[in-house]
Design an enzyme around this catalytic site. Structure first.
Site, PDB file in Angstrom:
ATOM      1  N   GLN A 128     -12.181   6.118  37.111  1.00 35.33           N
ATOM      2  CA  GLN A 128     -13.198   5.078  37.138  1.00 35.33           C
ATOM      3  C   GLN A 128     -14.517   5.525  36.526  1.00 35.33           C
ATOM      4  O   GLN A 128     -15.458   4.745  36.449  1.00 35.33           O
ATOM      5  CB  GLN A 128     -13.426   4.620  38.581  1.00 35.33           C
ATOM      6  CG  GLN A 128     -12.200   4.008  39.224  1.00 35.33           C
ATOM      7  CD  GLN A 128     -12.364   3.805  40.727  1.00 35.33           C
ATOM      8  OE1 GLN A 128     -13.403   4.112  41.322  1.00 35.33           O
ATOM      9  NE2 GLN A 128     -11.326   3.285  41.370  1.00 35.33           N
ATOM     10  N   HIS A 132     -14.552   6.240  42.649  1.00 33.71           N
ATOM     11  CA  HIS A 132     -15.727   5.977  43.484  1.00 33.71           C
ATOM     12  C   HIS A 132     -16.978   6.727  43.019  1.00 33.71           C
ATOM     13  O   HIS A 132     -17.630   7.425  43.780  1.00 33.71           O
ATOM     14  CB  HIS A 132     -15.430   6.312  44.955  1.00 33.71           C
ATOM     15  CG  HIS A 132     -14.292   5.529  45.529  1.00 33.71           C
ATOM     16  ND1 HIS A 132     -13.879   5.666  46.832  1.00 33.71           N
ATOM     17  CD2 HIS A 132     -13.474   4.596  44.979  1.00 33.71           C
ATOM     18  CE1 HIS A 132     -12.843   4.856  47.064  1.00 33.71           C
ATOM     19  NE2 HIS A 132     -12.591   4.190  45.930  1.00 33.71           N
ATOM     20  N   GLU A 169     -18.104  -5.332  51.416  1.00 42.28           N
ATOM     21  CA  GLU A 169     -19.300  -5.645  52.200  1.00 42.28           C
ATOM     22  C   GLU A 169     -20.502  -5.984  51.329  1.00 42.28           C
ATOM     23  O   GLU A 169     -20.647  -5.476  50.216  1.00 42.28           O
ATOM     24  CB  GLU A 169     -19.693  -4.446  53.070  1.00 42.28           C
ATOM     25  CG  GLU A 169     -18.697  -4.054  54.119  1.00 42.28           C
ATOM     26  CD  GLU A 169     -19.183  -2.888  54.967  1.00 42.28           C
ATOM     27  OE1 GLU A 169     -18.439  -2.499  55.888  1.00 42.28           O
ATOM     28  OE2 GLU A 169     -20.293  -2.356  54.720  1.00 42.28           O
ATOM     29  N   TYR A 218     -24.428   2.936  57.479  1.00 39.30           N
ATOM     30  CA  TYR A 218     -23.658   1.707  57.283  1.00 39.30           C
ATOM     31  C   TYR A 218     -22.176   1.859  57.644  1.00 39.30           C
ATOM     32  O   TYR A 218     -21.394   0.954  57.399  1.00 39.30           O
ATOM     33  CB  TYR A 218     -23.874   1.192  55.862  1.00 39.30           C
ATOM     34  CG  TYR A 218     -25.290   0.660  55.718  1.00 39.30           C
ATOM     35  CD1 TYR A 218     -25.574  -0.687  55.883  1.00 39.30           C
ATOM     36  CD2 TYR A 218     -26.356   1.532  55.514  1.00 39.30           C
ATOM     37  CE1 TYR A 218     -26.873  -1.165  55.813  1.00 39.30           C
ATOM     38  CE2 TYR A 218     -27.662   1.068  55.442  1.00 39.30           C
ATOM     39  CZ  TYR A 218     -27.915  -0.286  55.595  1.00 39.30           C
ATOM     40  OH  TYR A 218     -29.209  -0.746  55.540  1.00 39.30           O
ATOM     41  N   TYR A 240      -4.522   1.265  51.958  1.00 33.04           N
ATOM     42  CA  TYR A 240      -3.755   0.517  50.972  1.00 33.04           C
ATOM     43  C   TYR A 240      -2.284   0.408  51.350  1.00 33.04           C
ATOM     44  O   TYR A 240      -1.608  -0.536  50.938  1.00 33.04           O
ATOM     45  CB  TYR A 240      -3.902   1.164  49.586  1.00 33.04           C
ATOM     46  CG  TYR A 240      -5.299   1.034  49.034  1.00 33.04           C
ATOM     47  CD1 TYR A 240      -5.803  -0.209  48.650  1.00 33.04           C
ATOM     48  CD2 TYR A 240      -6.130   2.148  48.908  1.00 33.04           C
ATOM     49  CE1 TYR A 240      -7.092  -0.333  48.149  1.00 33.04           C
ATOM     50  CE2 TYR A 240      -7.414   2.031  48.404  1.00 33.04           C
ATOM     51  CZ  TYR A 240      -7.890   0.792  48.028  1.00 33.04           C
ATOM     52  OH  TYR A 240      -9.165   0.673  47.540  1.00 33.04           O
TER      53      TYR A 240
END
Length: 387
Positions: free
Chosen positions: A101, A167, A262, A272, A283
Site C-alpha cells: 500500500q 497501513h 470509523e 481512540y 478478516y
C-alpha cells in the site's frame, strides 16, 4: 353563495406553489439556475461526474496551486503538474518504496506558499535503500515554473522500518488555529504493539510545526520515552483527514478490519481504542475483541459495518449543492462511490451514495471553484456537477 365561495377557494389553492420536497432534485434550466438559488435538496441522482483529467494509474492525492494548476501524487512515485487534461512530471521528488500500500501519498501546500513555495509530501520511504520502509513526511520548494521540487528534506520518519506493506496512512492538514501540520501514520500492520504504545510510531495522529520542530504544548512532550510528535493514538489506518470549516475541529476517518471503519474528531492526547475496542472483526471472521467501549477510550462519531474502505475526506463548502452545505464527503474504495453524510453538528442524520459504480475512490476535495473533485483509480480526476 356558498358554492361560489367554495369554487373561489379551490381556484386559489390550485394556483399556490406546493411546499418543496426535501429530497427533490432541482432541475431548473441553465438560464433559471443562473438567476435563482435552488430551494430543494439534491439527491444522489441530482449530480454526475465529468472527467477533467484522464489518467490510468492511481492518483493518491491532489491539490491546487494559486494559478489553478494541480499537483497530483501518483502512488508509483511520480508527482504531476496538471493543467487541463495534460500533465508534466515534477523532478526532485524523493525516492519512494512502492511495496504493498506504500508509495507517494498525500500532497499539501504550505500556508504561505505564495511566498515560500513549499510543498509537503507524505510517502513510504526505504531504510537505507533496503527492503524495509516507514512513512515519512517532508517538504521541498517548487520552482517558479513548477518543473522541479528543490531541496527536499524529510521532516519526520515514522519508524522503525518494517517489511510489511500495509497501513502507511497518510493524510495531512494544517491546524486552523495553531498553524501546525497534522498528519497520520497507520499501525503498519503491527496492531499488537504500535497503536497503544506512545513510545512507538504507528497508529497515530501527529502534530509538528511547519519546519518539523515539535510544538511545546504537544500532549506527550516531556513524557519519558514518548514520541513527542504524537497528538492522538489508538488508530488503525487513517486515510482521510479534513478540517471542519465551521468549528475548526480536525476530523479523520480510518479503516477498520472487517467492519468498524470509523470517523473521529481528533483531540490532544486522546486514545481512540484500536485494537482494544473495535466494531470490526478479523478478516477470517474470528473475534478481535468483545469490547466496543472502555473507560478512557474515545467512541467514534460514526462507524460502518460492513466496511466501506474509506479514502479521502472533505466538507462541502459553498452553495453549489443545494441542501448539502456543511455535509461530509468520504470516498469508498470498496464500493466505488462517494459517501455523502448529512450532518447536524456532530450528528450524522443520513447518508447518500453519489456517483456510484465509478471506480475506487482514492481522494475527495473541494475545488477553488466550489465543485467537488475526486480521484478515481484507473480514471483520473473527476468533477461532480449538479444536473
Amino acid at each position: 353563495m356558498r358554492y361560489l365561495l367554495l369554487f373561489a377557494l379551490a381556484t386559489f389553492l390550485c394556483t399556490c406553489d406546493p411546499a418543496p420536497e426535501t429530497t427533490q432534485t432541482t432541475t431548473e434550466g441553465p438560464d433559471r439556475a443562473a438567476n435563482a438559488a435552488p430551494t430543494t435538496m439534491l439527491t444522489a441522482a441530482g449530480v454526475e461526474a465529468e472527467t477533467v483529467f484522464n489518467f490510468e494509474d492511481i492518483i493518491w492525492g491532489f491539490t491546487w496551486l494559486p494559478d489553478g494548476k494541480m499537483l497530483a501524487t501518483v502512488k508509483d512515485g511520480r508527482l504531476l503538474l496538471v493543467e487541463g487534461d495534460s500533465s508534466t512530471l515534477v523532478s526532485g521528488v524523493p525516492e519512494v518504496r512502492t511495496a504493498g500500500q506504500g508509495g507517494l501519498l498525500d500532497v499539501l501546500l504550505d500556508q504561505d506558499f505564495a511566498t515560500n513555495r513549499f510543498v509537503y509530501l507524505s510517502y513510504s520511504r526505504s531504510e537505507d535503500g533496503g527492503d524495509k520502509g516507514f512513512t515519512s513526511v517532508g517538504r521541498g520548494r517548487l520552482s517558479e515554473d513548477g518543473s522541479q521540487l528543490e531541496d527536499f528534506t524529510s521532516l519526520y520518519d515514522g519508524g522503525p522500518a518494517t517489511d510489511k506493506g500495509q497501513h502507511y496512512g497518510s493524510r495531512m492538514v494544517w491546524g486552523p488555529e495553531d498553524g501546525h501540520l497534522y498528519f497520520t501514520i497507520g499501525d503498519r500492520g503491527n496492531r499488537d504493539e504500535n497503536p497503544q504504545d506512545t513510545t512507538r510510531d504507528g497508529g497515530k495522529v501527529y502534530r509538528i510545526a511547519a519546519d518539523g520542530s515539535i510544538p511545546a504544548d504537544n500532549p506527550f512532550v516531556g513524557v519519558q520515552n514518548a514520541k513527542e510528535a504524537i497528538y492522538s493514538y489508538g488508530h488503525r489506518n487513517l486515510q482521510g483527514m479534513a478540517v471542519n470549516p465551521t468549528t475548526g475541529e480536525i476530523w479523520e476517518h480510518e479503516h477498520g478490519p472487517r467492519g468498524g471503519d470509523e470517523i473521529n474528531i481528533i483531540q490532544a492526547g486522546k486514545n481512540y481504542g484500536w485494537p482494544v475496542i473495535t466494531y470490526g472483526i478479523n478478516y477470517d471472521g474470528s473475534q478481535i475483541t468483545e469490547e466496543v467501549s472502555k473507560p478512557g477510550m474515545e467512541q467514534p462519531l460514526h462507524y460502518w459495518v460492513p466496511s466501506i474502505a474509506p479514502s479521502g475526506m472533505a466538507f462541502i463548502t459553498g452553495d453549489r449543492y443545494a441542501g448539502w452545505e456543511g455535509d461530509l464527503l468520504v470516498g469508498s474504495l470498496r464500493y466505488s462511490y462517494i459517501k455523502l453524510l448529512h450532518l447536524d453538528g456532530k450528528e450524522v442524520t443520513g447518508e447518500q451514495d453519489i456517483i456510484k459504480n465509478i471506480g475506487r475512490l482514492r481522494d475527495v476535495r473541494m475545488g477553488p471553484d466550489g465543485y467537488i473533485y475526486a480521484s478515481i483509480e484507473g480514471t483520473g480526476i473527476v468533477r461532480v456537477v449538479p444536473v
